[in-house]
Design a protein around this motif. Sequence first.
Motif, PDB file in Angstrom:
ATOM      1  N   ASP A 152      72.305   3.658  48.671  1.00  0.00           N
ATOM      2  CA  ASP A 152      71.864   4.001  47.331  1.00  0.00           C
ATOM      3  C   ASP A 152      72.313   5.428  47.039  1.00  0.00           C
ATOM      4  O   ASP A 152      72.115   6.303  47.881  1.00  0.00           O
ATOM      5  CB  ASP A 152      70.334   3.878  47.277  1.00  0.00           C
ATOM      6  CG  ASP A 152      69.786   4.139  45.903  1.00  0.00           C
ATOM      7  OD1 ASP A 152      70.318   3.569  44.935  1.00  0.00           O
ATOM      8  OD2 ASP A 152      68.818   4.912  45.795  1.00  0.00           O
TER       9      ASP A 152
ATOM     10  N   THR B 224      71.378   8.220  46.128  1.00  0.00           N
ATOM     11  CA  THR B 224      70.245   9.105  45.907  1.00  0.00           C
ATOM     12  C   THR B 224      70.190  10.118  47.047  1.00  0.00           C
ATOM     13  O   THR B 224      70.385   9.753  48.204  1.00  0.00           O
ATOM     14  CB  THR B 224      68.930   8.281  45.898  1.00  0.00           C
ATOM     15  OG1 THR B 224      69.050   7.234  44.941  1.00  0.00           O
ATOM     16  CG2 THR B 224      67.748   9.139  45.559  1.00  0.00           C
ATOM     17  N   GLU B 225      69.917  11.367  46.712  1.00  0.00           N
ATOM     18  CA  GLU B 225      69.846  12.410  47.739  1.00  0.00           C
ATOM     19  C   GLU B 225      68.925  12.012  48.874  1.00  0.00           C
ATOM     20  O   GLU B 225      67.833  11.497  48.654  1.00  0.00           O
ATOM     21  CB  GLU B 225      69.343  13.721  47.123  1.00  0.00           C
ATOM     22  CG  GLU B 225      70.454  14.683  46.864  1.00  0.00           C
ATOM     23  CD  GLU B 225      69.976  15.973  46.247  1.00  0.00           C
ATOM     24  OE1 GLU B 225      69.164  16.684  46.885  1.00  0.00           O
ATOM     25  OE2 GLU B 225      70.443  16.260  45.138  1.00  0.00           O
TER      26      GLU B 225
ATOM     27  N   THR C 168      69.514   9.664  51.083  1.00  0.00           N
ATOM     28  CA  THR C 168      69.722   8.276  51.479  1.00  0.00           C
ATOM     29  C   THR C 168      70.826   8.170  52.526  1.00  0.00           C
ATOM     30  O   THR C 168      71.827   8.878  52.459  1.00  0.00           O
ATOM     31  CB  THR C 168      70.107   7.423  50.253  1.00  0.00           C
ATOM     32  OG1 THR C 168      69.029   7.455  49.334  1.00  0.00           O
ATOM     33  CG2 THR C 168      70.397   5.995  50.630  1.00  0.00           C
TER      34      THR C 168
END
Length: 78
Positions: A33, A35-36, A38
Motif C-alpha cells: 500500500d 502509505t508511509e 508500509t
Amino acid sequence: MKIEASRDEVWRTLVDFAAYPDWNPFLVEMHGDPTEGTLLKGVSRLSGGRSFGFDSTITRAEVGRHLAWSGGSKRLLW
C-alpha cells in the motif's frame, strides 16, 4: 525529460503496483500500500534474467507529490 501527463495521472501510475510489469522492465512485481511506514514486497529482474525479491518500507508518501521507499532485505529467486 518532460512527462506529458497530469500530476494525478503520474501519481496513479506510480501507486498502481500491480501494473509495474507493464511499463517497468526492472521492477516486475510490487505488492503493498503506498502509505508511509508500509512494507513493500517486490521482485526485480536484472539484465541477464536473474531475479531477486526484496522487502522495503515506504519512507515518504505525499499524494500527487512524492513517493519513496528504501532499505530492505534481498533474496535471490532464480
